[in-house]
Scaffold this motif. Sequence first.
Motif, PDB file in Angstrom:
ATOM      1  N   ASP A  15       0.845  -1.186   0.000  1.00 24.74           N
ATOM      2  CA  ASP A  15       0.000   0.000   0.000  1.00 24.74           C
ATOM      3  C   ASP A  15       0.883   1.240   0.000  1.00 24.74           C
ATOM      4  OD1 ASP A  15       0.931   0.256   2.587  1.00 24.74           O
ATOM      5  OD2 ASP A  15      -0.997  -0.100   3.541  1.00 24.74           O
ATOM      6  N   ARG A  16       0.284   2.414   0.116  1.00 21.77           N
ATOM      7  CA  ARG A  16       1.047   3.662   0.052  1.00 21.77           C
ATOM      8  C   ARG A  16       2.050   3.824   1.186  1.00 21.77           C
ATOM      9  NH1 ARG A  16      -3.232   8.258  -1.967  1.00 21.77           N
ATOM     10  NH2 ARG A  16      -3.683   7.233  -3.944  1.00 21.77           N
ATOM     11  N   LYS A  17       1.786   3.171   2.316  1.00 26.39           N
ATOM     12  CA  LYS A  17       2.701   3.258   3.457  1.00 26.39           C
ATOM     13  C   LYS A  17       3.805   2.202   3.398  1.00 26.39           C
ATOM     14  CE  LYS A  17      -0.628   5.279   6.637  1.00 26.39           C
ATOM     15  NZ  LYS A  17      -1.267   5.163   7.944  1.00 26.39           N
ATOM     16  N   GLY A  18       3.806   1.397   2.331  1.00 25.41           N
ATOM     17  CA  GLY A  18       4.841   0.378   2.184  1.00 25.41           C
ATOM     18  C   GLY A  18       4.526  -0.942   2.858  1.00 25.41           C
ATOM     19  N   ARG A  19       3.317  -1.097   3.368  1.00 23.68           N
ATOM     20  CA  ARG A  19       2.937  -2.349   4.015  1.00 23.68           C
ATOM     21  C   ARG A  19       2.587  -3.391   2.954  1.00 23.68           C
ATOM     22  NH1 ARG A  19      -1.480   0.494   7.757  1.00 23.68           N
ATOM     23  NH2 ARG A  19      -2.092   1.014   5.643  1.00 23.68           N
ATOM     24  N   VAL A  20       3.007  -4.624   3.192  1.00 21.73           N
ATOM     25  CA  VAL A  20       2.714  -5.704   2.259  1.00 21.73           C
ATOM     26  C   VAL A  20       1.268  -6.134   2.452  1.00 21.73           C
ATOM     27  CG1 VAL A  20       3.281  -8.077   1.619  1.00 21.73           C
ATOM     28  CG2 VAL A  20       5.096  -6.483   2.218  1.00 21.73           C
ATOM     29  N   ARG A  21       0.539  -6.223   1.367  1.00 22.80           N
ATOM     30  CA  ARG A  21      -0.864  -6.650   1.410  1.00 22.80           C
ATOM     31  C   ARG A  21      -0.920  -8.138   1.080  1.00 22.80           C
ATOM     32  NH1 ARG A  21      -3.014  -3.222   4.329  1.00 22.80           N
ATOM     33  NH2 ARG A  21      -5.058  -3.732   3.526  1.00 22.80           N
ATOM     34  N   THR A  22      -1.432  -8.935   1.992  1.00 20.59           N
ATOM     35  CA  THR A  22      -1.500 -10.382   1.811  1.00 20.59           C
ATOM     36  C   THR A  22      -2.897 -10.761   1.322  1.00 20.59           C
ATOM     37  OG1 THR A  22       0.045 -10.623   3.636  1.00 20.59           O
ATOM     38  CG2 THR A  22      -1.138 -12.594   2.955  1.00 20.59           C
ATOM     39  N   PRO A  23      -2.987 -11.415   0.157  1.00 14.81           N
ATOM     40  CA  PRO A  23      -4.292 -11.826  -0.360  1.00 14.81           C
ATOM     41  C   PRO A  23      -5.007 -12.769   0.609  1.00 14.81           C
ATOM     42  CG  PRO A  23      -2.577 -12.134  -2.015  1.00 14.81           C
ATOM     43  CD  PRO A  23      -1.894 -11.807  -0.732  1.00 14.81           C
ATOM     44  N   ARG A  24      -6.326 -12.723   0.588  1.00 16.44           N
ATOM     45  CA  ARG A  24      -7.145 -13.531   1.500  1.00 16.44           C
ATOM     46  C   ARG A  24      -6.827 -15.020   1.390  1.00 16.44           C
ATOM     47  NH1 ARG A  24     -13.199 -12.568   3.038  1.00 16.44           N
ATOM     48  NH2 ARG A  24     -12.305 -10.520   2.878  1.00 16.44           N
ATOM     49  N   ALA A  25      -6.687 -15.525   0.166  1.00 12.91           N
ATOM     50  CA  ALA A  25      -6.420 -16.958  -0.017  1.00 12.91           C
ATOM     51  C   ALA A  25      -5.097 -17.352   0.635  1.00 12.91           C
ATOM     52  CB  ALA A  25      -6.389 -17.295  -1.509  1.00 12.91           C
ATOM     53  N   LYS A  26      -4.097 -16.494   0.526  1.00 13.31           N
ATOM     54  CA  LYS A  26      -2.803 -16.791   1.145  1.00 13.31           C
ATOM     55  C   LYS A  26      -2.911 -16.742   2.666  1.00 13.31           C
ATOM     56  CE  LYS A  26       2.025 -15.816   1.186  1.00 13.31           C
ATOM     57  NZ  LYS A  26       3.139 -15.708   0.314  1.00 13.31           N
ATOM     58  N   ARG A  27      -3.676 -15.756   3.202  1.00 17.94           N
ATOM     59  CA  ARG A  27      -3.874 -15.686   4.654  1.00 17.94           C
ATOM     60  C   ARG A  27      -4.537 -16.952   5.163  1.00 17.94           C
ATOM     61  NH1 ARG A  27      -5.981 -10.156   4.149  1.00 17.94           N
ATOM     62  NH2 ARG A  27      -8.003 -11.137   4.325  1.00 17.94           N
ATOM     63  N   GLU A  28      -5.554 -17.415   4.437  1.00 20.71           N
ATOM     64  CA  GLU A  28      -6.261 -18.634   4.855  1.00 20.71           C
ATOM     65  C   GLU A  28      -5.325 -19.839   4.840  1.00 20.71           C
ATOM     66  OE1 GLU A  28      -9.361 -19.000   6.145  1.00 20.71           O
ATOM     67  OE2 GLU A  28      -9.448 -16.814   6.109  1.00 20.71           O
ATOM     68  N   ALA A  29      -4.472 -19.935   3.817  1.00 22.06           N
ATOM     69  CA  ALA A  29      -3.506 -21.035   3.755  1.00 22.06           C
ATOM     70  C   ALA A  29      -2.523 -20.963   4.922  1.00 22.06           C
ATOM     71  CB  ALA A  29      -2.761 -20.996   2.418  1.00 22.06           C
ATOM     72  N   ILE A  30      -2.084 -19.752   5.257  1.00 21.43           N
ATOM     73  CA  ILE A  30      -1.173 -19.564   6.392  1.00 21.43           C
ATOM     74  C   ILE A  30      -1.855 -19.982   7.687  1.00 21.43           C
ATOM     75  CG2 ILE A  30      -0.058 -17.794   7.817  1.00 21.43           C
ATOM     76  CD1 ILE A  30       0.624 -16.329   5.164  1.00 21.43           C
ATOM     77  N   LEU A  31      -3.118 -19.586   7.870  1.00 20.16           N
ATOM     78  CA  LEU A  31      -3.844 -19.931   9.097  1.00 20.16           C
ATOM     79  C   LEU A  31      -4.115 -21.432   9.186  1.00 20.16           C
ATOM     80  CD1 LEU A  31      -6.204 -16.849   9.276  1.00 20.16           C
ATOM     81  CD2 LEU A  31      -4.259 -17.352  10.753  1.00 20.16           C
ATOM     82  N   ASP A  32      -4.376 -22.072   8.031  1.00 16.38           N
ATOM     83  CA  ASP A  32      -4.535 -23.530   8.028  1.00 16.38           C
ATOM     84  C   ASP A  32      -3.256 -24.208   8.495  1.00 16.38           C
ATOM     85  OD1 ASP A  32      -7.135 -23.355   7.086  1.00 16.38           O
ATOM     86  OD2 ASP A  32      -6.580 -23.675   4.984  1.00 16.38           O
ATOM     87  N   GLU A  33      -2.127 -23.736   7.997  1.00 14.38           N
ATOM     88  CA  GLU A  33      -0.833 -24.288   8.389  1.00 14.38           C
ATOM     89  C   GLU A  33      -0.570 -24.057   9.873  1.00 14.38           C
ATOM     90  OE1 GLU A  33       2.463 -26.487   8.113  1.00 14.38           O
ATOM     91  OE2 GLU A  33       1.010 -26.199   6.502  1.00 14.38           O
ATOM     92  N   TYR A  34      -0.937 -22.886  10.376  1.00 13.66           N
ATOM     93  CA  TYR A  34      -0.772 -22.575  11.801  1.00 13.66           C
ATOM     94  C   TYR A  34      -1.553 -23.561  12.663  1.00 13.66           C
ATOM     95  CZ  TYR A  34      -1.893 -20.282  16.215  1.00 13.66           C
ATOM     96  OH  TYR A  34      -2.107 -20.009  17.536  1.00 13.66           O
ATOM     97  N   GLU A  35      -2.797 -23.848  12.274  1.00 11.79           N
ATOM     98  CA  GLU A  35      -3.623 -24.769  13.055  1.00 11.79           C
ATOM     99  C   GLU A  35      -3.026 -26.173  13.081  1.00 11.79           C
ATOM    100  OE1 GLU A  35      -7.500 -24.331  11.332  1.00 11.79           O
ATOM    101  OE2 GLU A  35      -7.899 -22.487  12.457  1.00 11.79           O
ATOM    102  N   ARG A  36      -2.358 -26.571  12.001  1.00 11.59           N
ATOM    103  CA  ARG A  36      -1.731 -27.896  11.948  1.00 11.59           C
ATOM    104  C   ARG A  36      -0.381 -27.928  12.657  1.00 11.59           C
ATOM    105  NH1 ARG A  36      -3.734 -27.566   6.573  1.00 11.59           N
ATOM    106  NH2 ARG A  36      -1.718 -26.805   5.875  1.00 11.59           N
TER     107      ARG A  36
END
Length: 129
Positions: A15-36
């Motif tokens: 975004d304009r402040k330089g923060r990385v925007r993580t797509p929803r599908a990638k966030r969900e995959a990351i959270l699935d991995e976290y739960e496992r």
Amino acid sequence: MTTTTDTTLEILKQDRKGRVRTPRAKREAILDEYERSGMSGPEFAQYLGIKYQTFATWVQKRRKGKAGGLVVGKGAVSWLEAEVGGEESRAGKPGLVVELSGGARLSVRDERGAILAAVVLRRLGVGQC
């Protein structure tokens, strides 16, 4: 001997402040991995190289979504419908039936059932039991 190299590159949007925007599908995959993973939230965030607060926000939003938007706990308002005289157990003792969103039902007839129901509700992120 065979070696493979992962040459896939991923372009991360900022975004304009330089923060990385993580797509929803990638966030969900990351959270699935976290739960496992069995790791704690701070450990997993550090493993990924993201700030824990960002990761905790993802987890919170996901739990809120799984509970159908219902948040039970400190500072939240919740409603409970209770029906007296409903189902009875095989032994003739009265029971408690907890109906969850989506049509799932928990039937509690004794102390062991209450403990199990509390565990299930915690895992679902419904609130404090």
